[in-house]
Design a protein around this motif. Structure first.
Motif, PDB file in Angstrom:
ATOM      1  N   PRO A   1       0.842  -1.201   0.000  1.00  0.00           N
ATOM      2  CA  PRO A   1       0.000   0.000   0.000  1.00  0.00           C
ATOM      3  C   PRO A   1       0.877   1.250   0.000  1.00  0.00           C
ATOM      4  O   PRO A   1       1.445   1.619   1.015  1.00  0.00           O
ATOM      5  CB  PRO A   1      -0.789  -0.128   1.310  1.00  0.00           C
ATOM      6  CG  PRO A   1       0.089  -0.936   2.192  1.00  0.00           C
ATOM      7  CD  PRO A   1       1.011  -1.748   1.350  1.00  0.00           C
TER       8      PRO A   1
ATOM      9  N   GLN B   1      -2.938   1.308  -4.182  1.00  0.00           N
ATOM     10  CA  GLN B   1      -2.574  -0.048  -3.869  1.00  0.00           C
ATOM     11  C   GLN B   1      -3.292  -0.901  -4.895  1.00  0.00           C
ATOM     12  O   GLN B   1      -4.476  -0.697  -5.143  1.00  0.00           O
ATOM     13  CB  GLN B   1      -3.027  -0.399  -2.460  1.00  0.00           C
ATOM     14  CG  GLN B   1      -2.579  -1.770  -2.030  1.00  0.00           C
ATOM     15  CD  GLN B   1      -3.109  -2.105  -0.671  1.00  0.00           C
ATOM     16  OE1 GLN B   1      -3.992  -1.434  -0.165  1.00  0.00           O
ATOM     17  NE2 GLN B   1      -2.591  -3.158  -0.088  1.00  0.00           N
TER      18      GLN B   1
ATOM     19  N   GLU C   1      -5.857  -5.233  -2.281  1.00  0.00           N
ATOM     20  CA  GLU C   1      -5.841  -5.304  -0.827  1.00  0.00           C
ATOM     21  C   GLU C   1      -6.273  -6.717  -0.435  1.00  0.00           C
ATOM     22  O   GLU C   1      -7.368  -7.153  -0.761  1.00  0.00           O
ATOM     23  CB  GLU C   1      -6.816  -4.250  -0.275  1.00  0.00           C
ATOM     24  CG  GLU C   1      -7.259  -4.457   1.150  1.00  0.00           C
ATOM     25  CD  GLU C   1      -6.125  -4.305   2.132  1.00  0.00           C
ATOM     26  OE1 GLU C   1      -5.112  -3.706   1.755  1.00  0.00           O
ATOM     27  OE2 GLU C   1      -6.246  -4.810   3.259  1.00  0.00           O
TER      28      GLU C   1
ATOM     29  N   SER D   1      -2.801  -8.034   6.818  1.00  0.00           N
ATOM     30  CA  SER D   1      -3.008  -7.070   5.744  1.00  0.00           C
ATOM     31  C   SER D   1      -2.088  -5.868   5.959  1.00  0.00           C
ATOM     32  O   SER D   1      -2.031  -5.287   7.039  1.00  0.00           O
ATOM     33  CB  SER D   1      -4.465  -6.629   5.745  1.00  0.00           C
ATOM     34  OG  SER D   1      -4.549  -5.291   5.382  1.00  0.00           O
TER      35      SER D   1
ATOM     36  N   ARG E   1      -2.324  -2.929   4.811  1.00  0.00           N
ATOM     37  CA  ARG E   1      -3.031  -1.673   5.069  1.00  0.00           C
ATOM     38  C   ARG E   1      -3.439  -1.569   6.533  1.00  0.00           C
ATOM     39  O   ARG E   1      -3.260  -0.532   7.166  1.00  0.00           O
ATOM     40  CB  ARG E   1      -4.268  -1.600   4.172  1.00  0.00           C
ATOM     41  CG  ARG E   1      -4.990  -0.289   4.323  1.00  0.00           C
ATOM     42  CD  ARG E   1      -6.210  -0.294   3.482  1.00  0.00           C
ATOM     43  NE  ARG E   1      -5.825  -0.381   2.088  1.00  0.00           N
ATOM     44  CZ  ARG E   1      -6.524   0.223   1.120  1.00  0.00           C
ATOM     45  NH1 ARG E   1      -7.588   0.923   1.420  1.00  0.00           N
ATOM     46  NH2 ARG E   1      -6.168   0.105  -0.127  1.00  0.00           N
TER      47      ARG E   1
END
Ligand code: SF4
Ligand code: SF4
Lengths: 171, 318
Positions: free
Chosen positions: B95, B101, B104, B168, B170
């Motif tokens: 990201p 990005q 995701e 993740s 993010r």
């Protein structure tokens, strides 16, 4: 571990050091007068060729890049009919200059010999011969050597005694 | 705008930027190394020598693209592509900013680990297909080095994963609103940095290449653009690891005043420069030293880090 961090820091500090590079084409490096660069053939103070075509330079050359042909002029002076140096093979070792008995062949502080065509690096006598005496201004081989040429007999060289008359030595 | 179209634009932009940046890194690295060694580096072609990369590319395209007759032809041609593919695919999950990005996913970190393991194949296959003893030695070193450093690379990231509670990337960045993970996870950061250097085969861990002992290691037989691909692949790896370090430990795009994209670029650039500084300052260790550090020090340390972080997270009762 500490030494790694220390050397990282010290190298980082080199950012603020002066740079040692000589920016070559814009900024010429200093070449000493005796630097071994492009080879020339010099003349004696009378303006005649110094080279006596003795082949010593060609023999001394470790890469065999000198070739010449000896001949003799009407005065009895030997000189090279042609003289060729292949600069694409020359390693600028200066051995030819050391071997030369007459200071004819000399290396000069000129290093800019770049060419696009390899054949252009083969220098003939007219490319090599210069007008002056080069590094040894006063030296004149034919005036100090005890060799007979047309206008100078045996015993007439500088600092040379006349030859002994063999008959006066008879008992 | 149509979301598919937007995605395609994002993909193209990231691809272009990343490829160009890693080509420019060749110039940056040479200039910075020169700066730290009191020289100038390439400064002739274009302003500050910036066009040096272009000149190099033109040169490399005109080189003879030679496949040695004793090489395994198909594998030999395919191997340099693998490293580009794996590294570029990994950029899909990074990201850069909340908008920028490509995809995701909740397993982004696992995806990165998987891809970096696949990257080893590129080197091992290149070495094996070259059919040359120096290449083979390089490939052997690459295989053992990357396998052993990959082990604790994964473990060193788990601390951040625990703190953020997600794989993740993010979510990991968003969890760093208050404090960058480099502070609670300093050990993890150092371990990840070391593993990252080993992963990109940069000095001081460039034993697979080791030009002073193995000619050029695994790519001894490569020439022309195939060599160029290994070269750019290495710089892509540097960009990737730097971007990952800034995302995992330095808050990614988060930062005051400046827009997010500037922050991520600045942080990534900082780590890229650090990689180059390492190259300017560090000698190369012996191979057995490299392996014993990996297994005897770094692996236990990352396990300890994992255990302590886990205990703290549990004790705080999350
Ligand atoms: S400098 Fe050395 S290599 Fe060159 S011509 Fe003279 S002897 Fe030969
Ligand atoms: S240059 Fe010197 S060494 Fe060579 S042939 Fe002429 S006189 Fe002899």
């Amino acid at each position: 571990m500490w030494s790694i961090i220390r050397s990282l820091w010290l190298v980082l500090l080199h950012m603020f050091w002066p740079r040692f590079t000589v920016q070559y084409p814009d900024q010429k490096p200093y070449l000493a007068p005796r630097y071994r660069g492009r080879i020339i053939l010099s003349r004696d103070p009378d303006g005649e060729e110094r080279c006596v075509a003795c082949y010593l330079c060609a023999v001394a050359c470790p890469v065999d890049c000198i070739s010449l042909q000896a001949t003799e002029d009407p005065h009895g002076r030997r000189y090279p009919e042609w003289f060729r140096i292949n600069f694409s093979r020359c390693i600028f070792c200066g051995l030819c200059e050391e071997a030369c008995p007459t200071y004819a062949i000399q290396l000069t502080p000129d290093i800019e010999l770049g060419e696009y065509n390899r054949q252009n690096l083969v220098y003939e006598k007219e490319n090599l011969l210069i007008g002056g005496t080069g590094k040894y201004p006063g030296y004149n081989f034919w005036r100090v050597a005890g060799v007979q040429i047309e206008d100078k007999d045996k015993g007439q060289s500088e600092r040379e005694a006349p030859p002994a008359d063999l008959r006066t030595l008879l008992p | 705008m149509n979301p598919t179209l937007l995605k395609i634009v994002v993909i193209l932009v990231i691809l272009l930027v990343v490829l160009n940046v890693s080509a420019l890194l060749i110039w940056l690295e040479r200039r910075l190394l020169a700066l730290w060694q009191d020289r100038y580096g390439p400064n002739r072609v274009g302003p500050f020598g910036l066009l040096q990369v272009v000149a190099d590319m033109i040169k490399i395209f005109f080189k003879e693209d030679w496949i040695p007759p004793f090489a395994d032809k198909w594998v030999f041609v395919f191997a340099p592509a693998i490293i580009m593919i794996t590294v570029l695919l990994t950029f899909a999950v990074i990201p850069f900013t909340p908008l920028f990005q490509i995809t995701e996913t909740n397993i982004a970190l696992l995806f990165f680990l998987g891809m970096s393991s696949l990257g080893v194949y590129s080197i091992v296959l290149a070495a094996w297909a070259s059919n040359n003893k120096y290449s083979l030695l390089g490939g052997m070193r690459a295989a053992s080095q990357m396998l052993s450093y990959e082990v604790f690379m994964g473990l060193s990231m788990m601390g951040t994963v625990m703190l953020a509670g997600s794989f993740s990337l993010r979510r990991i960045v968003e969890a760093q609103q208050h404090i960058w993970f480099v502070i609670p996870q300093f050990l993890g950061f150092v371990l990840f940095l070391i593993a990252g250097i080993a992963e990109t085969r940069r000095l001081p861990f460039d034993l697979p290449e080791a030009e002073s002992e193995l000619v050029a290691g695994f790519h001894s037989e490569y020439s022309g653009m195939k060599f160029g691909m290994f070269f750019v692949g290495e710089y892509l790896g540097v960009v990737l690891i730097s971007a990952l370090i800034s995302v995992l430990f330095f808050g990614g795009w988060l930062g005051p005043v400046l827009p997010p994209v500037v922050w991520i670029v600045l942080k990534t650039l900082f780590f890229i420069c650090f990689f180059i500084l390492l190259r300017a300052a560090m000698p190369r260790p012996r191979f057995d030293q490299l392996m014993s550090w990996g297994w005897k020090w770094l692996l236990p340390l990352s396990l300890a880090n994992l255990a302590i972080t886990g205990a703290v997270v549990l004790a705080r009762g999350r």
